[in-house]
Every structure is written in structure tokens, then in C-alpha cells.
Write an enzyme that holds these catalytic residues in place. Structure first.
Site, PDB file in Angstrom:
ATOM      1  N   ASP A   1       0.816  -1.229   0.000  1.00 38.30           N
ATOM      2  CA  ASP A   1       0.000   0.000   0.000  1.00 38.30           C
ATOM      3  C   ASP A   1       0.849   1.280   0.000  1.00 38.30           C
ATOM      4  O   ASP A   1       0.319   2.387   0.032  1.00 38.30           O
ATOM      5  CB  ASP A   1      -1.010   0.002   1.161  1.00 38.30           C
ATOM      6  CG  ASP A   1      -0.326   0.031   2.517  1.00 38.30           C
ATOM      7  OD1 ASP A   1       0.928   0.048   2.572  1.00 38.30           O
ATOM      8  OD2 ASP A   1      -1.051   0.023   3.530  1.00 38.30           O
TER       9      ASP A   1
ATOM     10  N   ASP B   1      36.905  29.497 -12.005  1.00 37.12           N
ATOM     11  CA  ASP B   1      37.026  28.163 -12.607  1.00 37.12           C
ATOM     12  C   ASP B   1      38.300  28.090 -13.450  1.00 37.12           C
ATOM     13  O   ASP B   1      38.247  28.033 -14.680  1.00 37.12           O
ATOM     14  CB  ASP B   1      35.756  27.933 -13.459  1.00 37.12           C
ATOM     15  CG  ASP B   1      35.720  26.587 -14.148  1.00 37.12           C
ATOM     16  OD1 ASP B   1      36.428  25.666 -13.692  1.00 37.12           O
ATOM     17  OD2 ASP B   1      34.985  26.462 -15.144  1.00 37.12           O
TER      18      ASP B   1
HETATM   19  C1  SPV Z   1      31.784  22.745 -16.031  1.00 37.79           C
HETATM   20  O1  SPV Z   1      30.620  22.527 -15.679  1.00 37.79           O
HETATM   21  O2  SPV Z   1      32.667  23.092 -15.240  1.00 37.79           O
HETATM   22  C2  SPV Z   1      32.165  22.575 -17.435  1.00 37.79           C
HETATM   23  C3  SPV Z   1      31.141  22.721 -18.478  1.00 37.79           C
HETATM   24  O3  SPV Z   1      33.323  22.369 -17.684  1.00 37.79           O
HETATM   25  S1  SPV Z   1      31.210  24.356 -19.013  1.00 37.79           S
HETATM   26  O4  SPV Z   1      31.078  25.217 -17.862  1.00 37.79           O
HETATM   27  O5  SPV Z   1      30.124  24.532 -19.958  1.00 37.79           O
HETATM   28  O6  SPV Z   1      32.501  24.570 -19.650  1.00 37.79           O
HETATM   29 MG    MG Z   2      34.626  22.663 -16.119  1.00 32.24          MG
END
Ligand code: SPV
Ligand code: MG
Length: 432
Positions: free
Chosen positions: A91, A205
Site C-alpha cells: 500500500d 574556474d
Molecule cells: C563545467 O561545468 O565546469 C564545465 C562545463 O566544464 S562548461 O562550464 O560549460 O565549460
Molecule cells: Mg569545467
């Protein structure tokens, strides 16, 4: 004699299942359906025992008269084939997302006078322990690592969603919806993005967040999830370092690393040619792939080569030549990236690559070309789609607006309506 049908997707039989079989036996001949592997990965969790073995297991249980394969999560195939008088189920499907399936089944069998029997779900310590053991098994490196390769053969397109913390990992792990077709759906895998992992730490990044810290993110996620992981390895760093990264990722149970064919100071691809970025030569990058493949100890792990030719405007031919060379060097997959809104160049690459290579998995990241659907990508031979950053981009403005409003109103009442309750947060997190 009447037929009582029940469907299982479980990898082990516990007293809850035995109880269902016993109850079903009171209504007629017991036919057990085994939910196919393909349907199981969308419905609940990844089967650690393949469907043919699960069928044999169900057949061996006393009280089971017949076992059949159920390919459709909504029961259409079995109901058309055997028209059961009764469909028997725990259930637990009366509420929650599974209730959509129950309603669908009810609609089908009521047309010929069939009936649903909801059996009280067996909740006890032994059953919960078995459930936990199954989940734990899925989270073990040796099971998790091979799952990406398995998924590629099991589903038209593997759907990976960005995760950068235990909490975002839990969201990817546990989000299940009822789709437009009435079937349940969920993500298959997690992408540990360098962009989001860095952003969560307030860093750019540019490979600034070191590998030890990135491994820590992986561990935060593996501790609370079971789904396979694709790791964004940026450029892979020095080849002499990359071989160590491969070993560690394998040990952690990661399924794949994607490395991009850039060298020197890497910037995020979405900057394209606005910033200085250098592409490695075919020879340099092939050498890195070869070294990584040589260092790898399991057959499960995948090294996927990411080609930046379209990002850096070097043209389609360059991208294809690189794809050919990187596969030759041992890459287990190709990721092709683009920052155009129009998916045309990505699709052109996929069509051309598929014309000469039918099997090497293709990975795409539709952050810019976001109008394309998973089905369209699959038609062009794409095997893995990565939603690379959407959770971070959703959370950031929500947090910023909440912070602003608390400052504005000098209290938290005005923001309360848009907040998740503490109770809901707690239900997301498993306690032992
Ligand atoms: C990430 O997500 O870190 C990538 C993809 O490498 S991008 O940001 O589109 O390069
Ligand atoms: Mg990346």
C-alpha cells in the site's frame, strides 16, 4: 481460476515480498512480474541483479506460479497480455509519486472488472535493514564505478545533473517526478562540474581549486548518494599528475573523468575566444589520454576526451580530426562542446562523427543550446547529456534575493513563504 498479479523490481526477497505473494495466493494463481532493468532505472533504483537473474529468484519463491517480464512501468504490456483479475501491491503506492502508477493501473483493469488489492506495507527493522543494505551496496565503489558503462547500454540517453555538495548530490539522487507520459523519471548520474565546485568555494574556474579539495567534494557526495559520477577533470593537469588522478578517481568509485584539450591557464569554456586559451596539440593531448589509460586499473573507468575546437572557433574539421585521434589514443568517449545558442554545429559534429564511428559514446553539455531535447540529442547519436550548472544557477539568485529581503525588512517573515520548511529539509537527509 483467477489470476493475481504482482510486480517486483527488488534484488532480494524479504518478508514484505513473501507477504504479498501469500496475500496474492488468496485471490488466485500468482503471477509475478519482474520489472525490466530499463524500466527499473527510471522507476526506483538501479538493479544490482540483472533482470534474468531476478526472474529466476522470483520463480524460486514458494507460492509463485509464474514469472513474466514487465517492460512497461505503467503495466500496459502485462495487463494487455494476461488481463489479471487482481493486481496486488504494497500500500506504499497509495501515496506519493507512485500513486500515479496505481491510478493508471486501476484505469486499465477496471475496464474489464479487474481489481487492485493494496497489502499493508511491511515496516520492520529487518526489512529496513535489507533496504539499507541494498542502498549501501549501490554506493560501493565497485558497483557505482561500472554503472555508467551499464547505463549507456540500457537507456537511449544517460541524464547527468550537476552536484557540488552532499546536499546537491541528494537532490540529484532523490528527485523523482511523474513525467508527461505518466511514467516516473529521474536523473541517472551526477556531474561534478569544475565551474560549480569552484563557485561553491567562491573561486574562479581556472583549476585553482586543487585536486585534494575536489576529491573532498567527491567524498561528500559519495557518502550520501548511490548514483554514478562523471568528474570534470579540467585539462587533467600535467600528464605526470593526471595518472595519479585517474587512480584516485577509480578508488573513489567515480565512473568517468572528462578532460579537455586545453593547456596552460584554463578558463571556463563559456568565455570562448573572449579570453586567451590555448588548445593542446593532438599529439600532446593523445599522450595524456594514453598515459591515463595505461594507469587505469579497472575495466569500468572511462576517460572521456573533451574537444574545444568549436568553442575556440577552430572549425568542424579540426574537431572531427581530434575526435578520431583521441579515440585512437584510447579515449572511452568524446565530449563535444559549443557555446552557440543554436545546436546546429553540435548536431553536425554528432552526425559526422557517428557516420564514421558507431560506438564511441558522445557526451554533450547543452548549457547554451538549451532548446534541444534529450530525444533529439539521442536521435543524433548522443549517449550522455550533462546539465552542468543549473542547480548552482538556480540556488544563487534565490539566496541572494533572500539575503537582500532580510536586510530590507529587518526581519525574516517576508521571505518565509519561499523557504523550504526545516521539516522538508530533514526528510531529504537520511538518519541512521
Ligand atoms: C563545467 O561545468 O565546469 C564545465 C562545463 O566544464 S562548461 O562550464 O560549460 O565549460
Ligand atoms: Mg569545467
Amino acid at each position: 481460476m483467477k489470476t493475481a498479479y504482482t510486480c517486483f523490481s527488488t534484488d532480494v526477497i524479504h518478508e514484505g515480498h513473501l507477504n504479498i505473494i501469500k496475500e496474492a495466493g488468496k485471490y488466485g494463481r500468482v503471477v509475478v512480474g519482474c520489472l525490466s532493468d530499463r524500466a527499473s532505472i527510471r522507476y526506483n533504483r538501479f538493479p544490482t541483479v540483472p533482470e534474468n537473474e531476478r526472474m529466476a529468484l522470483y520463480k524460486s519463491v514458494e507460492g509463485v506460479d509464474e514469472v513474466i517480464l514487465q517492460n512497461d512501468m505503467l503495466y500496459d504490456d502485462v495487463i494487455a497480455a494476461i488481463k489479471p483479475d487482481y493486481v496486488v501491491h504494497g500500500d506504499n503506492w497509495v501515496q506519493g509519486v507512485e500513486s500515479a502508477i496505481r491510478s493508471h493501473v486501476e484505469g486499465l483493469i477496471s475496464q474489464y472488472g479487474g481489481q487492485i488489492i493494496d497489502v499493508p506495507y511491511t515496516f520492520n527493522e529487518t526489512v529496513s535493514k535489507i533496504d539499507l543494505q541494498l542502498k549501501e551496496k549501490l554506493s560501493m565503489p565497485e558497483y557505482r564505478r561500472k554503472r555508467l558503462r551499464q547505463l549507456i547500454t540500457m537507456t537511449p540517453i544517460v541524464k547527468a545533473m550537476e552536484a557540488h555538495s552532499g546536499l546537491t548530490g541528494l537532490i540529484v539522487e532523490k528527485t523523482v517526478i511523474e513525467g508527461q507520459n505518466g511514467k516516473l523519471d529521474q536523473f541517472d548520474a551526477m556531474w561534478i562540474s569544475s565551474l560549480c565546485d569552484s563557485t561553491a568555494k567562491g573561486k574562479p574556474d581556472i583549476e585553482l581549486v586543487d585536486m585534494t579539495s575536489r576529491f573532498r567534494t567527491i567524498e561528500d557526495i559519495t557518502e550520501v548518494t548511490t548514483k554514478p559520477i562523471i568528474f570534470d577533470g579540467d585539462t587533467g593537469g600535467l600528464t605526470e599528475h593526471f595518472v595519479y588522478t585517474v587512480r584516485t578517481l577509480e578508488r573513489l568509485g567515480v565512473s568517468a573523468v572528462i578532460i579537455e584539450d586545453k593547456k596552460g591557464l584554463k578558463k571556463n569554456s563559456l568565455f570562448g575566444t573572449e579570453v586567451k586559451q590555448t588548445q593542446a596539440t593532438i599529439e600532446e593531448f593523445s599522450e595524456k589520454i594514453r598515459a591515463g589509460k595505461k594507469a587505469q586499473l579497472t575495466d569500468d573507468f572511462m576517460i572521456i576526451a573533451r574537444i574545444e575546437s568549436l568553442i575556440l572557433e577552430r572549425g568542424m574539421e579540426d574537431a572531427l580530426a581530434r575526435a578520431r585521434a583521441f579515440v585512437e589514443a584510447g579515449a572511452d568517449g568524446i565530449m563535444i562542446h559549443s557555446r552557440k545558442k543554436d545546436p546546429a554545429e553540435i548536431l553536425e559534429f554528432c552526425d559526422k562523427f557517428r557516420a564514421e564511428d558507431k560506438t564511441t559514446p558522445i557526451v554533450v553539455v547543452p548549457s547554451s543550446f538549451n532548446t534541444i531535447t534529450e530525444a533529439e540529442l539521442a536521435e543524433h547519436g548522443v549517449n550522455i547529456v550533462i546539465y552542468a550548472n543549473q542547480l548552482t544557477r538556480a540556488a544563487f539568485p534565490a539566496m541572494q534575493k533572500t539575503a537582500e529581503d532580510i536586510l530590507r525588512y529587518h526581519r525574516a517573515k517576508e521571505v518565509d513563504d519561499r523557504l523550504m520548511s526545516i521539516k522538508q529539509i530533514i526528510t531529504l537527509i537520511d538518519e541512521i
